[in-house]
Design an enzyme around this catalytic site. Sequence first.
Site: not given
Ligand code: SPV
Ligand code: MN
Length: 626
Positions: A271, A273, A384-386, A417
């Site tokens: 959202c 951050k 959600n790829a990082r 959101r």
């Molecule tokens: C989140 O989903 O808020 C993240 C990634 O920062 S995780 O490590 O999946 O929590």
């Molecule tokens: Mn997080």
Amino acid sequence: MRENLRARLGPEMWERLKRITNPQVHEFIDFFVSLCNPERVFISTDTDADIQYIRESAVKNGEEIPLATPGHTAHFDSYFDQGRDKKNTRILVPPGENLGPFIETLDRERGLSEIYELLRDIMKGREMYVLFLCLGPARSPFTIPCIQITDSSYVAHNEYLLYRPGYEEFIRRGDSFTFFRFVHAQGELDERKTCKNIEKRRIYIDLEGETVYSVNTQYGGNSIGMKKLAMRLAIRRGDREGWLTEHMLIMGVRGPGGRVTYFTGAFPSLCGKTSTAMLEGETIVGDDIAYLRNIDGEARAVNVERGMFGIIQGVNSVDDPIIYKALCTPGEVIFSNVLITEDGGVFWEGKDAPMPERGMNHSGTWFPGKKDEKGKEIPPSHPNARFTISLERLENLDPHLNDPLGVVVSGIVYGGRDSDTWPPVEEAFDWVHGIITKGAALESETTAATLGEVGVRELNPMSNLDFLSIPIGRYIQNNLDFGRTLKKVPKIFSVNYFLKDASGRYLNEKRDKRVWFKWMERRVHGEARAARTPTGLIPLYPDLKRLFWEVLQKEYREEDYVKQFTLRVHENLQKIERVTKIYREKVEDTPAVLFEVLEEQRKRLLAVLEQYGPYVNPFVFETVST
Ligand code: SPV
Ligand code: MN
């Protein structure tokens, strides 16, 4: 001396462990070496050589694939392991303990015996990595020593990019101190080195033993102990000791004359951050997890991390120039669940580069138009790829990242959101009003960061709901109490980057958030006026017009101001109704003040509705100076 452990480690690794004298450390490692039964144990001492060994192991055992750019590697999680698994993440509780309906729990004895069974011999033929790390800066009141046990060099590699080393700290602390414990085992892997037994994925949090178990999963949010798993332990510890663990960014915002004012901001996953923490012209301390403590009457915050496990979708050279540069130049980057192109590059959705014709992604070989079993098109990269990088790679890194006392927090921001209710920016009347109407009432639409349906509006108090390990009411009370004990109380704000008009168009550009932060910074110092509405204090048009010009060289039209800051009375009333209902019906320990503050807000809204109707032009509201 533990003869068995000594024999299993061999002389070199035993020498390393021996320097740590806390018997609980030995006991813990001994227990899980016996249970998981690895072929080898690697005790990491945080030296460059040890960290390099972990990096190389990740490539050698196929968990990471080296890419063409030096320092870059890519990792895949299983197709069904692309987000946090809320259902199988459980807090283990003793009989009779009730954490309320929003927190998944499981009987402690049952959970422990199940997880021990799953862990039995799980590392047979594999190497176990034992890492000593610290949450928070070293030698600080915030520091929490941690041990991560894992058989995944990908997880270990991430931990070194994301957290501070702790081997020396474990030696320094001597014979007796407490530490957080994380045990991760990825279980059987398929030929792509992704988890095979997803149906046996379990993340169990044992608060009593300050230990988290994670099995049959690789996705970072489920497996990297120090990240979201540690939050549950920290929330519990903070509850006992009077400090807060928050799902918050920390940033320094520049004001007139080079003044720097620190803000924290809570936003649910996906959202905005990270993009907020990375705002142009400002400096980043952290983008995900903050601890807050009252130190001499001031609210001080540290980033418990030193790296970023960020969402890559939409990162491009125009909106995110600093991250984009770090992702496109040589240096250490772990990509996960992106598309690997045939020339050893990477592609993700929203990258400003042409879409490749072929590649490899979380579904295997990929080509445009590829469909999953249900006939749904598979995107080149998962939403959600990082990427994992060290914060040191960022040009806008704040100089106080490693300050043992953190930074003084002057403003706290909540945002979700929200397409139709909150204005783009608004200040709460005071701490209690802010914690209740902005923090505890935060709602957001679900995103791809967790498994399950997306786009469903949900209550997400302080954006921390997924990570709570104490009842919600108690958590809200802790937040209320935190403000009460401060001599200098931070201002509380809300922002909304997702507000739309009736036809579904966003009312703001992404870059507008820079202006909201400049306005909040001025408010902290009493240098901007505001209009008092039933829900809080909003900016005045002339102030914003000037700031838009100063910050973005953008002509801010009065009609845009009116659209963006029109008070949406019905939407706000409905929100109060939704939120009150949940707290009344589902949260047993809701502090009474929550209902009072929401009821007062409801009355103010009804009065305005009577006088002005359901959509109120912001110009009708009275101006206040502070
Ligand atoms: C989140 O989903 O808020 C993240 C990634 O920062 S995780 O490590 O999946 O929590
Ligand atoms: Mn997080």
